[in-house]
Design an enzyme around this catalytic site. Sequence first.
Site, mmCIF file in Angstrom:
data_model
loop_
_atom_site.group_PDB
_atom_site.id
_atom_site.type_symbol
_atom_site.label_atom_id
_atom_site.label_comp_id
_atom_site.label_asym_id
_atom_site.label_seq_id
_atom_site.Cartn_x
_atom_site.Cartn_y
_atom_site.Cartn_z
ATOM 1 N N ASP A 1 -6.191 1.616 -2.052
ATOM 2 C CA ASP A 1 -6.838 1.394 -1.002
ATOM 3 C C ASP A 1 -7.686 0.133 -0.980
ATOM 4 O O ASP A 1 -7.555 -0.586 0.050
ATOM 5 C CB ASP A 1 -7.740 2.761 -0.456
ATOM 6 C CG ASP A 1 -6.866 3.891 -0.164
ATOM 7 O OD1 ASP A 1 -5.653 3.764 0.153
ATOM 8 O OD2 ASP A 1 -7.611 4.912 0.069
ATOM 9 N N HIS B 1 0.888 -1.267 -0.079
ATOM 10 C CA HIS B 1 -0.126 -0.011 0.164
ATOM 11 C C HIS B 1 0.742 1.209 -0.155
ATOM 12 O O HIS B 1 0.676 2.419 -0.704
ATOM 13 C CB HIS B 1 -0.972 0.152 1.090
ATOM 14 C CG HIS B 1 -1.832 1.238 1.172
ATOM 15 N ND1 HIS B 1 -1.765 2.148 2.251
ATOM 16 C CD2 HIS B 1 -2.982 1.375 0.466
ATOM 17 C CE1 HIS B 1 -2.876 2.949 1.912
ATOM 18 N NE2 HIS B 1 -3.602 2.398 1.110
#
Length: 145
Positions: A119, A75
């Site tokens: 996300d 991420h």
Amino acid sequence: MYPAHLLVLLAVCVSLLGASTIPPLPLNLVQFTYLIQCANKGSRASYHYADYGCYCGAGGSGTPVDELDRCCKVHDDCYGEAEKMGCYPKLTMYNYYCGTEGPYCNTKTDCQRYVCACDLQAAKCFARSPYNNKNYNIDTSKRCK
């Protein structure tokens, strides 16, 4: 001008200078939180991921401690790529929905699509990765080299 007015003016100027060094809050953090909750169907509160391993939370260094921590590193790397594209991932708001099959993105701009995808990928990764309580709030100075 009265001395009291000068003091007030000086105080305002100093306050403004100090405020200019405060980084903006990540506006899409709330959205990311909801994506996480949708992906894991509420089984674990989002704050559990805020201080986990070497990469979940602010910053990150070293080798991820487990699969969940690797989700956070991926991420972070994804946000890094978004920044290279000229996007501001922590400030980018996007449209998403929580369906019966989990969360999905529905956005318009390239930056929104990319950040939402970052996300979404992380939220789904969190949902399928085991959570090890021993890796929560670890001493990163010792374990993240």
